[in-house]
Design a protein around this motif. Structure first.
Motif, PDB file in Angstrom:
ATOM      1  N   GLN A 146      46.646  48.002  37.698  1.00  0.00           N
ATOM      2  CA  GLN A 146      45.708  47.185  36.933  1.00  0.00           C
ATOM      3  C   GLN A 146      46.337  45.876  36.479  1.00  0.00           C
ATOM      4  O   GLN A 146      45.648  44.856  36.365  1.00  0.00           O
ATOM      5  N   LYS A 147      47.627  45.886  36.232  1.00  0.00           N
ATOM      6  CA  LYS A 147      48.297  44.720  35.657  1.00  0.00           C
ATOM      7  C   LYS A 147      48.378  43.559  36.648  1.00  0.00           C
ATOM      8  O   LYS A 147      48.209  42.397  36.270  1.00  0.00           O
ATOM      9  N   GLY A 148      48.668  43.862  37.925  1.00  0.00           N
ATOM     10  CA  GLY A 148      48.833  42.788  38.907  1.00  0.00           C
ATOM     11  C   GLY A 148      47.614  41.893  39.019  1.00  0.00           C
ATOM     12  O   GLY A 148      47.711  40.667  38.845  1.00  0.00           O
ATOM     13  N   PRO A 149      46.426  42.436  39.301  1.00  0.00           N
ATOM     14  CA  PRO A 149      45.231  41.601  39.397  1.00  0.00           C
ATOM     15  C   PRO A 149      44.878  40.905  38.086  1.00  0.00           C
ATOM     16  O   PRO A 149      44.423  39.751  38.090  1.00  0.00           O
ATOM     17  N   PHE A 182      46.126  44.295  44.437  1.00  0.00           N
ATOM     18  CA  PHE A 182      46.377  45.714  44.676  1.00  0.00           C
ATOM     19  C   PHE A 182      45.587  46.564  43.697  1.00  0.00           C
ATOM     20  O   PHE A 182      45.424  46.212  42.536  1.00  0.00           O
ATOM     21  N   GLY A 183      45.099  47.696  44.181  1.00  0.00           N
ATOM     22  CA  GLY A 183      44.397  48.620  43.315  1.00  0.00           C
ATOM     23  C   GLY A 183      42.927  48.253  43.142  1.00  0.00           C
ATOM     24  O   GLY A 183      42.340  47.522  43.940  1.00  0.00           O
ATOM     25  N   GLU A 184      42.326  48.751  42.078  1.00  0.00           N
ATOM     26  CA  GLU A 184      40.922  48.469  41.803  1.00  0.00           C
ATOM     27  C   GLU A 184      40.808  47.079  41.196  1.00  0.00           C
ATOM     28  O   GLU A 184      41.321  46.816  40.109  1.00  0.00           O
ATOM     29  N   LEU A 185      40.125  46.188  41.884  1.00  0.00           N
ATOM     30  CA  LEU A 185      40.103  44.783  41.493  1.00  0.00           C
ATOM     31  C   LEU A 185      39.062  44.540  40.401  1.00  0.00           C
ATOM     32  O   LEU A 185      37.909  44.979  40.516  1.00  0.00           O
ATOM     33  N   PRO A 186      39.454  43.835  39.339  1.00  0.00           N
ATOM     34  CA  PRO A 186      38.539  43.620  38.208  1.00  0.00           C
ATOM     35  C   PRO A 186      37.622  42.418  38.439  1.00  0.00           C
ATOM     36  O   PRO A 186      37.924  41.517  39.231  1.00  0.00           O
ATOM     37  N   LEU A 187      36.533  42.403  37.715  1.00  0.00           N
ATOM     38  CA  LEU A 187      35.580  41.299  37.812  1.00  0.00           C
ATOM     39  C   LEU A 187      36.221  39.986  37.382  1.00  0.00           C
ATOM     40  O   LEU A 187      35.905  38.919  37.931  1.00  0.00           O
ATOM     41  N   VAL A 188      37.140  40.022  36.416  1.00  0.00           N
ATOM     42  CA  VAL A 188      37.749  38.778  35.938  1.00  0.00           C
ATOM     43  C   VAL A 188      38.538  38.083  37.043  1.00  0.00           C
ATOM     44  O   VAL A 188      38.644  36.849  37.046  1.00  0.00           O
ATOM     45  N   SER A 219      34.901  43.876  47.763  1.00  0.00           N
ATOM     46  CA  SER A 219      35.369  45.078  47.075  1.00  0.00           C
ATOM     47  C   SER A 219      34.543  45.373  45.833  1.00  0.00           C
ATOM     48  O   SER A 219      34.479  46.514  45.369  1.00  0.00           O
ATOM     49  N   LEU A 220      33.899  44.330  45.268  1.00  0.00           N
ATOM     50  CA  LEU A 220      33.050  44.486  44.088  1.00  0.00           C
ATOM     51  C   LEU A 220      31.567  44.564  44.456  1.00  0.00           C
ATOM     52  O   LEU A 220      30.699  44.460  43.594  1.00  0.00           O
ATOM     53  N   ASN A 221      31.298  44.717  45.780  1.00  0.00           N
ATOM     54  CA  ASN A 221      29.923  44.803  46.288  1.00  0.00           C
ATOM     55  C   ASN A 221      29.125  43.528  46.041  1.00  0.00           C
ATOM     56  O   ASN A 221      27.893  43.571  45.970  1.00  0.00           O
ATOM     57  N   LYS A 222      29.821  42.400  45.924  1.00  0.00           N
ATOM     58  CA  LYS A 222      29.147  41.114  45.780  1.00  0.00           C
ATOM     59  C   LYS A 222      29.074  40.471  47.168  1.00  0.00           C
ATOM     60  O   LYS A 222      29.761  39.487  47.472  1.00  0.00           O
TER      61      LYS A 222
END
Length: 297
Positions: A146-149, A182-188, A219-222
């Motif tokens: 979570q920290k990387g993105p 990497f990992g689950e990418l956040p909206l921000v 990845s965010l379905n956008k």
């Protein structure tokens, strides 16, 4: 004899013993001898067994009475350890030499599915396995993902606020080879990427930023946003030849349906075969593979 690593300093030699009466319900005390960098030898005694205070007193008395001969550091250290062990045994205690650690924790990623599996293995039979270790390791690894993105999003926003879109693009490109995607990418992260004005970038930087935005959007379905960058790349002169353009067109078709974000993920460490046989498994976690895996360099 093992070593204890200290950041920025040479490893410190250490010897550990399990010392107990053999009739107690709690694990025996652990006696640790550590040779300091100045040549002195320190010891500590830990444990919850009723005999632990008596064991600590035996160790303290023995060390006070010792006058090690003029030997090199290693020779003096081993002499003290052997004398201390002999004192414990003379007092009727059961003594077992221990490795430098109690538990080995390992984690590995399945490169095909992206699933993480971790295991823990006891390095001796004196102390029981800590059932919370697996949970703590899982949480720590997830925090890294979570920290990387999140850090990349903060850096992009900082550079955009300074008006430096080229530096923001450079941060994106660096993040593609690190933990930024990497990992689950956040909206921000998606929102930060959308702030980059790609029209002021070089052709190569524009291509890489658009590809990164496309992958994160998918990845965010956008998919509408992904389609916008995909079409801009196809309309531009970003490809060296027809073969690369065809390969990219096929990727764009996948993005318009279900995004294919599978691929190699970062291995943390390998699990030895010996650990796989007997160690209880962690709870599995399913981090997404990097959204930028498989994108052209």
């Amino acid at each position: 004899m093992s070593t204890i690593p200290v950041p920025g300093e040479p490893a410190l030699p250490t010897i550990r013993f399990a010392v107990g009466t053999g009739g107690e319900s709690l694990p025996p005390a652990q006696v640790t001898l550590i040779e300091q960098s100045d040549g002195s030898i320190k010891f500590k005694v830990t444990g919850d067994a009723a005999s632990t205070p008596d064991i600590a007193k035996v160790a303290a008395d023995a060390c006070e009475e010792m006058t090690p001969p003029d030997l090199d550091l290693e020779g003096r250290f081993l002499l003290v350890a052997n004398a201390l062990r002999a004192r414990f045994e003379a007092q009727g205690y059961l003594v077992q030499e221990l490795p430098s650690a109690d538990v080995m924790v390992t984690a590995v990623f399945d490169l095909r599915t992206g699933r993480m599996v971790g295991r823990q293995q006891a390095l001796h039979d004196v102390a029981p396995l800590d059932t919370k270790i697996a949970e703590r390791v899982n949480l720590a690894i997830l925090e890294v993902f979570q920290k990387g993105p999140l850090d990349l999003a903060v850096e992009i926003d900082r550079l955009i606020d300074l008006g430096d879109h080229a530096a923001a693009a450079a941060a994106v490109i660096d993040g593609r080879s690190g933990m930024g995607f990497f990992g689950e990418l956040p909206l921000v992260l998606f929102e930060a990427l959308q702030r980059i004005n790609v029209l002021v970038l070089s052709a190569e930087s524009e291509k890489k930023v658009r590809m990164s935005r496309m992958a994160v959007a998918a990845s965010l379905n956008k998919f509408d946003d992904a389609e916008t960058d995909a079409q801009a790349i196809l309309d531009g002169s970003f490809f060296e030849g027809p073969a690369e353009s065809i390969k990219y067109t096929r990727r764009r078709q996948k993005l318009s349906a279900t995004p294919d974000l599978s691929g190699t993920v970062l291995p943390l460490c390998l699990i030895p075969n010996s650990a796989l046989k007997s160690a209880p498994p962690f709870k599995s976690v399913m981090p997404k593979a990097s959204a930028c895996v498989g994108l052209p360099a």
